[in-house]
Design a protein around this motif. Structure first.
Motif, PDB file in Angstrom:
ATOM      1  N   HIS A 111      -8.388   1.596  -2.994  1.00  0.00           N
ATOM      2  CA  HIS A 111      -6.973   1.946  -2.941  1.00  0.00           C
ATOM      3  C   HIS A 111      -6.694   2.808  -1.706  1.00  0.00           C
ATOM      4  O   HIS A 111      -5.772   2.528  -0.953  1.00  0.00           O
ATOM      5  N   GLN A 112      -7.508   3.829  -1.511  1.00  0.00           N
ATOM      6  CA  GLN A 112      -7.307   4.728  -0.368  1.00  0.00           C
ATOM      7  C   GLN A 112      -7.469   4.012   0.966  1.00  0.00           C
ATOM      8  O   GLN A 112      -6.864   4.403   1.960  1.00  0.00           O
ATOM      9  N   GLU A 113      -8.292   2.977   0.981  1.00  0.00           N
ATOM     10  CA  GLU A 113      -8.512   2.240   2.228  1.00  0.00           C
ATOM     11  C   GLU A 113      -7.408   1.224   2.501  1.00  0.00           C
ATOM     12  O   GLU A 113      -7.340   0.679   3.596  1.00  0.00           O
ATOM     13  N   TRP A 152      -3.468  -2.228  -6.313  1.00  0.00           N
ATOM     14  CA  TRP A 152      -4.479  -1.263  -6.752  1.00  0.00           C
ATOM     15  C   TRP A 152      -3.905  -0.300  -7.774  1.00  0.00           C
ATOM     16  O   TRP A 152      -4.549   0.029  -8.765  1.00  0.00           O
ATOM     17  N   ILE A 153      -2.661   0.147  -7.551  1.00  0.00           N
ATOM     18  CA  ILE A 153      -2.018   1.051  -8.509  1.00  0.00           C
ATOM     19  C   ILE A 153      -1.935   0.384  -9.882  1.00  0.00           C
ATOM     20  O   ILE A 153      -2.242   1.001 -10.905  1.00  0.00           O
ATOM     21  N   ASP A 154      -1.540  -0.896  -9.914  1.00  0.00           N
ATOM     22  CA  ASP A 154      -1.430  -1.623 -11.176  1.00  0.00           C
ATOM     23  C   ASP A 154      -2.798  -1.819 -11.821  1.00  0.00           C
ATOM     24  O   ASP A 154      -2.956  -1.617 -13.030  1.00  0.00           O
ATOM     25  N   ALA A 205      -1.054   7.114  -6.839  1.00  0.00           N
ATOM     26  CA  ALA A 205       0.141   6.306  -7.075  1.00  0.00           C
ATOM     27  C   ALA A 205       1.375   6.931  -6.421  1.00  0.00           C
ATOM     28  O   ALA A 205       2.300   6.214  -6.036  1.00  0.00           O
ATOM     29  N   ARG A 206       1.376   8.261  -6.258  1.00  0.00           N
ATOM     30  CA  ARG A 206       2.485   8.959  -5.598  1.00  0.00           C
ATOM     31  C   ARG A 206       2.324   8.977  -4.077  1.00  0.00           C
ATOM     32  O   ARG A 206       3.160   9.540  -3.375  1.00  0.00           O
TER      33      ARG A 206
END
Length: 141
Positions: free
Chosen positions: A31-33, A44-46, A107-108
């Motif tokens: 996610h961070q990448e 990724w959040i989902d 997510a934020r």
């Protein structure tokens, strides 16, 4: 007979919980990448939300309920190995909570921890699980 079924369920849900705790930090690394605000990040959040809400948190709650039931049935409250196991499960639950909070930050759009740190944190569930299994099977004290 009931004891065996409770124990089997406890082990099954421990596997689900720990497997999810292995996956979650890895999801956070990916996610961070991903580029901020991208369609990939939204996926990724989902995925993270589903993993947390459908697998990890329900499994943890069942592990606690079944584990406390087993401890009551066998009278483990006075055993040293059980106190150590209980402490480690509390710490693993705290790790779980921290990971949930970190996912909400991601997510934020916040990314306060490096990918390297998340990769290192990915080892926590494995180490805790190995120690817990030794405590339960070997009962060194």
């Amino acid at each position: 007979m009931t004891y065996a079924w409770i124990k089997a369920a406890h082990i099954i849900f421990v596997i689900f919980w720990v497997a999810g705790l292995f996956m979650l930090p890895r999801y956070y690394v990916y996610h961070q990448e991903s580029p901020a605000g991208s369609a990939e990040e939204k996926k990724w959040i989902d995925r993270e939300r589903k993993l947390r809400n459908i697998i990890i948190t329900p499994a943890m709650l069942l592990v606690w309920a079944l584990g406390l039931t087993l401890a009551w049935i066998v009278g483990a409250w006075n055993e040293g190995w059980f106190h150590a196991k209980f402490a480690l499960v509390l710490l693993l639950s705290g790790y779980h909570g921290w990971m949930i909070g970190y996912g909400k930050k991601l997510a934020r759009g916040e990314r306060p921890v490096s990918g390297r740190a998340l990769r290192i944190m990915n080892e926590v569930p494995g180490i805790a699980t190995a120690i817990i299994v030794i405590l339960v099977i070997v009962r060194p004290f």
